[in-house]
Design a protein around this motif. Sequence first.
Motif, PDB file in Angstrom:
ATOM      1  N   ALA A   1      32.835  41.857  46.017  1.00  0.00           N
ATOM      2  CA  ALA A   1      33.963  41.544  46.889  1.00  0.00           C
ATOM      3  C   ALA A   1      35.097  40.908  46.085  1.00  0.00           C
ATOM      4  O   ALA A   1      34.868  40.111  45.186  1.00  0.00           O
ATOM      5  CB  ALA A   1      33.517  40.592  47.991  1.00  0.00           C
ATOM      6  N   SER A   2      36.311  41.277  46.453  1.00  0.00           N
ATOM      7  CA  SER A   2      37.494  40.681  45.829  1.00  0.00           C
ATOM      8  C   SER A   2      37.942  39.498  46.661  1.00  0.00           C
ATOM      9  O   SER A   2      38.135  39.609  47.873  1.00  0.00           O
ATOM     10  CB  SER A   2      38.638  41.687  45.768  1.00  0.00           C
ATOM     11  OG  SER A   2      38.370  42.675  44.824  1.00  0.00           O
ATOM     12  N   THR A   3      38.109  38.369  46.004  1.00  0.00           N
ATOM     13  CA  THR A   3      38.636  37.178  46.666  1.00  0.00           C
ATOM     14  C   THR A   3      39.877  36.730  45.904  1.00  0.00           C
ATOM     15  O   THR A   3      40.191  37.264  44.847  1.00  0.00           O
ATOM     16  CB  THR A   3      37.601  36.041  46.701  1.00  0.00           C
ATOM     17  OG1 THR A   3      37.212  35.723  45.366  1.00  0.00           O
ATOM     18  CG2 THR A   3      36.367  36.440  47.509  1.00  0.00           C
ATOM     19  N   VAL A   4      40.538  35.754  46.438  1.00  0.00           N
ATOM     20  CA  VAL A   4      41.749  35.241  45.789  1.00  0.00           C
ATOM     21  C   VAL A   4      41.523  33.787  45.413  1.00  0.00           C
ATOM     22  O   VAL A   4      40.880  33.030  46.138  1.00  0.00           O
ATOM     23  CB  VAL A   4      42.985  35.406  46.712  1.00  0.00           C
ATOM     24  CG1 VAL A   4      42.869  34.571  47.958  1.00  0.00           C
ATOM     25  CG2 VAL A   4      44.257  35.077  45.978  1.00  0.00           C
ATOM     26  N   ASP A   5      42.011  33.440  44.238  1.00  0.00           N
ATOM     27  CA  ASP A   5      41.934  32.067  43.744  1.00  0.00           C
ATOM     28  C   ASP A   5      43.315  31.653  43.266  1.00  0.00           C
ATOM     29  O   ASP A   5      44.148  32.493  42.915  1.00  0.00           O
ATOM     30  CB  ASP A   5      40.977  31.960  42.543  1.00  0.00           C
ATOM     31  CG  ASP A   5      39.530  32.202  42.912  1.00  0.00           C
ATOM     32  OD1 ASP A   5      39.104  31.761  43.989  1.00  0.00           O
ATOM     33  OD2 ASP A   5      38.825  32.849  42.106  1.00  0.00           O
ATOM     34  N   VAL A   6      43.533  30.355  43.217  1.00  0.00           N
ATOM     35  CA  VAL A   6      44.766  29.856  42.620  1.00  0.00           C
ATOM     36  C   VAL A   6      44.624  29.992  41.111  1.00  0.00           C
ATOM     37  O   VAL A   6      43.677  29.482  40.524  1.00  0.00           O
ATOM     38  CB  VAL A   6      45.021  28.390  43.026  1.00  0.00           C
ATOM     39  CG1 VAL A   6      46.207  27.828  42.254  1.00  0.00           C
ATOM     40  CG2 VAL A   6      45.260  28.289  44.524  1.00  0.00           C
ATOM     41  N   GLN A   7      45.539  30.709  40.510  1.00  0.00           N
ATOM     42  CA  GLN A   7      45.508  30.906  39.059  1.00  0.00           C
ATOM     43  C   GLN A   7      46.223  29.766  38.351  1.00  0.00           C
ATOM     44  O   GLN A   7      45.752  29.260  37.343  1.00  0.00           O
ATOM     45  CB  GLN A   7      46.166  32.231  38.688  1.00  0.00           C
ATOM     46  CG  GLN A   7      46.182  32.496  37.198  1.00  0.00           C
ATOM     47  CD  GLN A   7      46.830  33.825  36.872  1.00  0.00           C
ATOM     48  OE1 GLN A   7      47.456  34.467  37.713  1.00  0.00           O
ATOM     49  NE2 GLN A   7      46.684  34.274  35.648  1.00  0.00           N
ATOM     50  N   ASN A   8      47.377  29.369  38.895  1.00  0.00           N
ATOM     51  CA  ASN A   8      48.164  28.370  38.202  1.00  0.00           C
ATOM     52  C   ASN A   8      49.105  27.666  39.171  1.00  0.00           C
ATOM     53  O   ASN A   8      49.666  28.294  40.055  1.00  0.00           O
ATOM     54  CB  ASN A   8      48.980  29.041  37.095  1.00  0.00           C
ATOM     55  CG  ASN A   8      49.764  28.074  36.253  1.00  0.00           C
ATOM     56  OD1 ASN A   8      49.308  26.967  35.986  1.00  0.00           O
ATOM     57  ND2 ASN A   8      50.946  28.477  35.838  1.00  0.00           N
ATOM     58  N   ILE A   9      49.251  26.372  38.972  1.00  0.00           N
ATOM     59  CA  ILE A   9      50.310  25.625  39.640  1.00  0.00           C
ATOM     60  C   ILE A   9      51.267  25.231  38.528  1.00  0.00           C
ATOM     61  O   ILE A   9      50.926  24.462  37.633  1.00  0.00           O
ATOM     62  CB  ILE A   9      49.762  24.392  40.381  1.00  0.00           C
ATOM     63  CG1 ILE A   9      48.850  24.860  41.516  1.00  0.00           C
ATOM     64  CG2 ILE A   9      50.913  23.532  40.915  1.00  0.00           C
ATOM     65  CD1 ILE A   9      48.183  23.764  42.282  1.00  0.00           C
TER      66      ILE A   9
END
Length: 135
Positions: free
Chosen positions: A60-68
């Motif tokens: 499954a593809s999920t989304v994460d925060v890559q960078n702030i």
Amino acid sequence: MNLSTTIGISASGMDAQAQRLRIVAENLANQDTTGSQPGADPYRRKTITFAEHVDDETGASTVDVQNIGQDMSDFDTRYDPSHPAADERGYVKVSNVDSMTEMMDMREAERSYEANLNAMQSSRTMLSRTLDLLK
């Protein structure tokens, strides 16, 4: 893909959008923050970027925060010779936060959060109905 996986996908999207809303709120709260001494930089707008994460176990593809990060655009100036951060010409650097941009980001994050919530609720309903059929 099973229903619990779809709930996890929606939850990751909701989490990412919640973090985006926190960044927007921080930007709006600090949009009038200036430096404390002449030449000091004011608050710099924060940005958030997302990355796709593929779960090896479920596929499954999920989304994460890559960078702030920070918006490196130039600061505007405002003429205010009485301000403690005014330069020798009387100008003060002001934050690069644009409230209209932040409001648009907020609405987009709100709509994305809502879409993920609706998908999660649909998955929960299907899961519940499946369990009812098995009784």
